[in-house]
Design a protein around this motif. Structure first.
Motif, short mmCIF file in Angstrom:
data_model
loop_
_atom_site.label_atom_id
_atom_site.label_comp_id
_atom_site.label_asym_id
_atom_site.label_seq_id
_atom_site.Cartn_x
_atom_site.Cartn_y
_atom_site.Cartn_z
N LEU A 39 2.80 -2.45 5.90
CA LEU A 39 3.67 -1.60 6.72
C LEU A 39 5.03 -1.43 6.07
CD1 LEU A 39 2.71 -3.18 10.15
CD2 LEU A 39 2.15 -0.85 9.40
N ALA A 40 5.61 -2.52 5.57
CA ALA A 40 6.89 -2.41 4.87
C ALA A 40 6.75 -1.56 3.61
CB ALA A 40 7.42 -3.80 4.52
N GLU A 41 5.62 -1.70 2.93
CA GLU A 41 5.39 -0.91 1.72
C GLU A 41 5.31 0.58 2.04
OE1 GLU A 41 1.85 -2.63 0.15
OE2 GLU A 41 2.86 -4.46 -0.53
N LEU A 42 4.71 0.93 3.18
CA LEU A 42 4.65 2.34 3.57
C LEU A 42 6.05 2.91 3.75
CD1 LEU A 42 1.74 2.42 6.19
CD2 LEU A 42 1.78 3.52 3.95
N VAL A 43 6.92 2.15 4.42
CA VAL A 43 8.29 2.61 4.64
C VAL A 43 9.04 2.71 3.31
CG1 VAL A 43 10.50 2.07 5.75
CG2 VAL A 43 8.36 1.66 6.98
N GLN A 44 8.91 1.71 2.47
CA GLN A 44 9.62 1.71 1.19
C GLN A 44 9.17 2.86 0.29
OE1 GLN A 44 8.69 -2.26 -0.05
NE2 GLN A 44 10.05 -3.20 1.48
N ASN A 45 7.87 3.13 0.29
CA ASN A 45 7.37 4.23 -0.54
C ASN A 45 7.90 5.57 -0.04
OD1 ASN A 45 5.90 2.43 -2.08
ND2 ASN A 45 3.98 2.75 -0.99
N ARG A 46 7.98 5.71 1.28
CA ARG A 46 8.51 6.96 1.83
C ARG A 46 10.00 7.10 1.53
NH1 ARG A 46 7.44 12.09 2.59
NH2 ARG A 46 8.17 12.95 4.59
N GLU A 47 10.73 6.00 1.59
CA GLU A 47 12.16 6.04 1.25
C GLU A 47 12.35 6.49 -0.20
OE1 GLU A 47 14.30 2.67 4.05
OE2 GLU A 47 13.20 1.99 2.26
N MET A 48 11.50 6.00 -1.09
CA MET A 48 11.60 6.40 -2.50
C MET A 48 11.30 7.89 -2.67
SD MET A 48 9.90 3.14 -4.48
CE MET A 48 10.09 3.93 -6.07
N GLU A 49 10.31 8.39 -1.93
CA GLU A 49 9.98 9.81 -2.00
C GLU A 49 11.14 10.68 -1.54
OE1 GLU A 49 6.49 10.51 0.29
OE2 GLU A 49 5.19 9.29 -0.99
N LEU A 50 11.79 10.22 -0.46
CA LEU A 50 12.86 11.02 0.14
C LEU A 50 14.21 10.80 -0.55
CD1 LEU A 50 11.97 10.41 3.90
CD2 LEU A 50 11.60 12.53 2.61
N GLY A 51 14.34 9.72 -1.29
CA GLY A 51 15.60 9.43 -1.93
C GLY A 51 16.70 9.01 -0.97
N ARG A 52 16.31 8.40 0.12
CA ARG A 52 17.28 7.92 1.12
C ARG A 52 16.66 6.78 1.91
NH1 ARG A 52 15.29 9.27 5.93
NH2 ARG A 52 14.20 11.26 6.25
N ASN A 53 17.51 6.10 2.69
CA ASN A 53 17.02 5.06 3.57
C ASN A 53 16.29 5.66 4.77
OD1 ASN A 53 18.10 3.00 1.99
ND2 ASN A 53 20.03 2.99 3.12
N ALA A 54 15.44 4.88 5.39
CA ALA A 54 14.73 5.34 6.58
C ALA A 54 15.71 5.61 7.71
CB ALA A 54 13.72 4.28 7.02
N ARG A 55 15.39 6.60 8.53
CA ARG A 55 16.14 6.81 9.75
C ARG A 55 15.90 5.62 10.68
NH1 ARG A 55 14.06 12.94 10.24
NH2 ARG A 55 12.12 11.81 10.45
N ASP A 56 16.79 5.44 11.65
CA ASP A 56 16.57 4.40 12.65
C ASP A 56 15.33 4.75 13.46
OD1 ASP A 56 18.91 3.38 11.71
OD2 ASP A 56 20.08 3.72 13.53
N PHE A 57 14.38 3.82 13.54
CA PHE A 57 13.18 4.06 14.35
C PHE A 57 12.53 2.74 14.72
CE2 PHE A 57 11.10 3.70 10.19
CZ PHE A 57 9.90 3.05 10.49
N THR A 58 11.75 2.80 15.78
CA THR A 58 10.85 1.70 16.13
C THR A 58 9.44 2.27 16.24
OG1 THR A 58 11.19 2.02 18.50
CG2 THR A 58 12.62 0.42 17.39
N LEU A 59 8.46 1.51 15.85
CA LEU A 59 7.06 1.88 16.00
C LEU A 59 6.33 0.67 16.58
CD1 LEU A 59 4.60 3.75 15.59
CD2 LEU A 59 4.42 2.82 13.26
N THR A 60 5.69 0.88 17.71
CA THR A 60 4.91 -0.17 18.35
C THR A 60 3.43 0.14 18.17
OG1 THR A 60 6.63 -0.54 20.01
CG2 THR A 60 4.43 -1.37 20.52
N ILE A 61 2.71 -0.78 17.54
CA ILE A 61 1.27 -0.62 17.34
C ILE A 61 0.57 -1.61 18.26
CG2 ILE A 61 -0.64 -0.75 15.69
CD1 ILE A 61 1.37 -0.15 13.46
#
Length: 203
Positions: A138-160
């Motif tokens: 899950l952390a890897e998914l966020v980190q990979n997306r941050e690299m694609e976008l060239g910025r930090n993730a927006r503030d969010f929560t996801l409950t699975i």
């Protein structure tokens, strides 16, 4: 329960005792397809019982279906707080939903035992995952997306919310929840097909 997070974001994976109870009641009463989203049956399958006599004088199956769906919607909206309160043997919080109230009175003991067993199994599953490091994906998914976008993730929560469901899939509930088969994480390609688009949307 698993928590994964970074600056401004958090992903939680857990199960829910009240939702397990509701799914047991849904399946033991044969209310297939009830609820939004319409989840598949639990696994192993619960043998449905005939409730026509029990609910005939309080609206029958259609009333039971409608009342169960109201309950399910309230559970989704209020998680992790249980709504409404389950107080056997009379279940006064369900007095306005007499068909569901009667079914709860008839099956609460079995439903509670089943839900507790599922929670116990989930605890063992979570411990095994922690040992293997599976939630790191899950952390890897966020980190990979941050690299694609060239910025930090927006503030969010996801409950699975993980449930013992018979189909290996997940259901997205806007804006930030997923209901998922609790064994989906073990099938990484299928897990990614459901979870990655949601993470990318939130990041």
């Amino acid at each position: 329960m698993h928590h994964t997070g970074g600056p401004g974001w958090r992903i939680t994976m857990d199960t829910s005792g009240p939702m397990l109870l509701a799914l047991y009641i849904r399946d033991v009463t044969g209310l297939g397809g009830a609820g939004n989203p319409s989840l598949c049956h639990v696994s192993p399958l619960i043998r449905p019982a005939d409730h026509q006599q029990l609910t005939a004088h309080v609206g029958g199956t259609e009333a039971l279906r409608a009342q169960w769906e109201v309950w399910w919607t309230a559970l989704l909206a209020s998680h992790p707080a249980p709504q409404p309160e389950l107080s056997p043997p009379s279940f006064p919080a369900f007095s306005a939903m007499p068909a569901l109230q009667r079914v709860l009175q008839a099956h609460f003991g079995a439903a509670l035992s089943w839900a507790r067993e599922q929670q116990s199994q989930y605890s063992l599953l979570s411990a095994r995952r922690d040992t293997l490091g599976s939630p790191k994906i899950l952390a890897e998914l966020v980190q990979n997306r941050e690299m694609e976008l060239g910025r930090n993730a927006r503030d969010f929560t996801l409950t699975i919310l993980e449930m013992p469901l018979c189909e290996p899939r997940a259901w997205f509930i806007e804006p930030n929840r997923l209901i998922m088969s609790q064994h989906l994480l073990e099938d990484e390609p299928t897990f990614l097909s459901f979870v990655q688009p949601v993470v990318e949307l939130l990041v």
